[in-house]
Design a protein around this motif. Sequence first.
Motif, PDB file in Angstrom:
ATOM      1  N   LEU A  48       0.841  -1.182   0.000  1.00 15.47           N
ATOM      2  CA  LEU A  48       0.000   0.000   0.000  1.00 15.47           C
ATOM      3  C   LEU A  48       0.886   1.245   0.000  1.00 15.47           C
ATOM      4  O   LEU A  48       1.814   1.354   0.795  1.00 15.47           O
ATOM      5  CB  LEU A  48      -0.881   0.005   1.259  1.00 15.47           C
ATOM      6  N   LEU A  49       0.593   2.170  -0.898  1.00 17.90           N
ATOM      7  CA  LEU A  49       1.289   3.463  -0.954  1.00 17.90           C
ATOM      8  C   LEU A  49       0.251   4.574  -0.898  1.00 17.90           C
ATOM      9  O   LEU A  49      -0.839   4.447  -1.449  1.00 17.90           O
ATOM     10  CB  LEU A  49       2.077   3.607  -2.255  1.00 17.90           C
ATOM     11  N   ALA A  92      -7.966   3.320   3.081  1.00 18.46           N
ATOM     12  CA  ALA A  92      -9.058   2.391   3.366  1.00 18.46           C
ATOM     13  C   ALA A  92      -9.774   1.986   2.077  1.00 18.46           C
ATOM     14  O   ALA A  92     -10.130   0.816   1.898  1.00 18.46           O
ATOM     15  CB  ALA A  92     -10.038   3.002   4.360  1.00 18.46           C
ATOM     16  N   ALA A  93      -9.971   2.925   1.172  1.00 21.73           N
ATOM     17  CA  ALA A  93     -10.611   2.601  -0.111  1.00 21.73           C
ATOM     18  C   ALA A  93      -9.756   1.633  -0.917  1.00 21.73           C
ATOM     19  O   ALA A  93     -10.275   0.688  -1.535  1.00 21.73           O
ATOM     20  CB  ALA A  93     -10.878   3.881  -0.898  1.00 21.73           C
ATOM     21  N   VAL A  94      -8.441   1.835  -0.908  1.00 22.91           N
ATOM     22  CA  VAL A  94      -7.545   0.929  -1.621  1.00 22.91           C
ATOM     23  C   VAL A  94      -7.559  -0.455  -0.970  1.00 22.91           C
ATOM     24  O   VAL A  94      -7.565  -1.476  -1.657  1.00 22.91           O
ATOM     25  CB  VAL A  94      -6.119   1.511  -1.688  1.00 22.91           C
ATOM     26  N   LEU A  95      -7.588  -0.506   0.359  1.00 23.93           N
ATOM     27  CA  LEU A  95      -7.643  -1.798   1.046  1.00 23.93           C
ATOM     28  C   LEU A  95      -8.950  -2.522   0.749  1.00 23.93           C
ATOM     29  O   LEU A  95      -8.957  -3.749   0.551  1.00 23.93           O
ATOM     30  CB  LEU A  95      -7.445  -1.613   2.549  1.00 23.93           C
ATOM     31  N   ASP A  96     -10.063  -1.800   0.698  1.00 26.36           N
ATOM     32  CA  ASP A  96     -11.336  -2.422   0.311  1.00 26.36           C
ATOM     33  C   ASP A  96     -11.216  -3.053  -1.074  1.00 26.36           C
ATOM     34  O   ASP A  96     -11.648  -4.188  -1.293  1.00 26.36           O
ATOM     35  CB  ASP A  96     -12.473  -1.392   0.304  1.00 26.36           C
ATOM     36  N   LEU A  97     -10.642  -2.332  -2.008  1.00 24.82           N
ATOM     37  CA  LEU A  97     -10.435  -2.849  -3.359  1.00 24.82           C
ATOM     38  C   LEU A  97      -9.542  -4.091  -3.331  1.00 24.82           C
ATOM     39  O   LEU A  97      -9.854  -5.113  -3.940  1.00 24.82           O
ATOM     40  CB  LEU A  97      -9.811  -1.773  -4.246  1.00 24.82           C
ATOM     41  N   GLN A 155       1.662  -4.901   8.198  1.00 27.17           N
ATOM     42  CA  GLN A 155       0.858  -5.760   7.338  1.00 27.17           C
ATOM     43  C   GLN A 155      -0.565  -5.863   7.875  1.00 27.17           C
ATOM     44  O   GLN A 155      -0.829  -5.581   9.039  1.00 27.17           O
ATOM     45  CB  GLN A 155       1.475  -7.146   7.215  1.00 27.17           C
ATOM     46  N   LEU A 156      -1.459  -6.282   6.985  1.00 25.96           N
ATOM     47  CA  LEU A 156      -2.870  -6.431   7.329  1.00 25.96           C
ATOM     48  C   LEU A 156      -3.440  -7.582   6.511  1.00 25.96           C
ATOM     49  O   LEU A 156      -3.267  -7.626   5.289  1.00 25.96           O
ATOM     50  CB  LEU A 156      -3.621  -5.135   7.009  1.00 25.96           C
ATOM     51  N   SER A 157      -4.111  -8.495   7.191  1.00 28.13           N
ATOM     52  CA  SER A 157      -4.752  -9.613   6.494  1.00 28.13           C
ATOM     53  C   SER A 157      -6.193  -9.259   6.143  1.00 28.13           C
ATOM     54  O   SER A 157      -6.808  -8.383   6.768  1.00 28.13           O
ATOM     55  CB  SER A 157      -4.750 -10.859   7.382  1.00 28.13           C
ATOM     56  N   ARG A 158      -6.708  -9.955   5.169  1.00 23.68           N
ATOM     57  CA  ARG A 158      -8.107  -9.756   4.766  1.00 23.68           C
ATOM     58  C   ARG A 158      -9.046 -10.067   5.932  1.00 23.68           C
ATOM     59  O   ARG A 158     -10.004  -9.329   6.181  1.00 23.68           O
ATOM     60  CB  ARG A 158      -8.441 -10.644   3.568  1.00 23.68           C
ATOM     61  N   GLU A 159      -8.751 -11.110   6.692  1.00 24.65           N
ATOM     62  CA  GLU A 159      -9.608 -11.477   7.827  1.00 24.65           C
ATOM     63  C   GLU A 159      -9.653 -10.362   8.868  1.00 24.65           C
ATOM     64  O   GLU A 159     -10.718 -10.021   9.386  1.00 24.65           O
ATOM     65  CB  GLU A 159      -9.130 -12.783   8.466  1.00 24.65           C
ATOM     66  N   ARG A 160      -8.497  -9.806   9.190  1.00 25.41           N
ATOM     67  CA  ARG A 160      -8.450  -8.710  10.180  1.00 25.41           C
ATOM     68  C   ARG A 160      -9.182  -7.490   9.639  1.00 25.41           C
ATOM     69  O   ARG A 160      -9.924  -6.831  10.365  1.00 25.41           O
ATOM     70  CB  ARG A 160      -7.005  -8.382  10.539  1.00 25.41           C
ATOM     71  N   TRP A 161      -8.956  -7.159   8.369  1.00 23.46           N
ATOM     72  CA  TRP A 161      -9.627  -6.009   7.749  1.00 23.46           C
ATOM     73  C   TRP A 161     -11.135  -6.167   7.846  1.00 23.46           C
ATOM     74  O   TRP A 161     -11.844  -5.244   8.236  1.00 23.46           O
ATOM     75  CB  TRP A 161      -9.189  -5.866   6.297  1.00 23.46           C
ATOM     76  N   ARG A 162     -11.630  -7.343   7.495  1.00 25.10           N
ATOM     77  CA  ARG A 162     -13.075  -7.563   7.554  1.00 25.10           C
ATOM     78  C   ARG A 162     -13.599  -7.456   8.975  1.00 25.10           C
ATOM     79  O   ARG A 162     -14.667  -6.893   9.209  1.00 25.10           O
ATOM     80  CB  ARG A 162     -13.421  -8.932   6.967  1.00 25.10           C
TER      81      ARG A 162
END
Length: 112
Positions: free
Chosen positions: A18-19, A37-42, A89-96
């Motif tokens: 992520l940048l 956050a929008a980029v992470l959602d994508l 770092q961030l996992s998809r599970e944690r993000w959700r």
Amino acid sequence: MPRARLRVPVYDPPVLELLYALAPGFTGQGLATEMAAAVLDLAFEERGLALVRASTGAPNLASIRVLERLGMTPAGESPGPRWPQLHFQLSRERWRALRDPPLPPGGPMPAP
């Protein structure tokens, strides 16, 4: 000009990074957090990525706060040209888990 994106990995094994960047007049308004956050959602919801990483220079406290608000966790440190680079770092599970229910714009992320 504010911008945020994912870039081709510099990690082994490959993980997208992520940048984000803001011009000085745009800082302190929550824009970096919202753009990232929008980029992470994508990345997680549309691209199906399992993990996203980010790095920042150790003195960049504002960027560290953005990454922490997003729920990213420390993932190491490496030497940099001028100062140490901190990796997150961030996992998809944690993000959700952190985004359900969605938080209001500018609101703090829940503690891990």
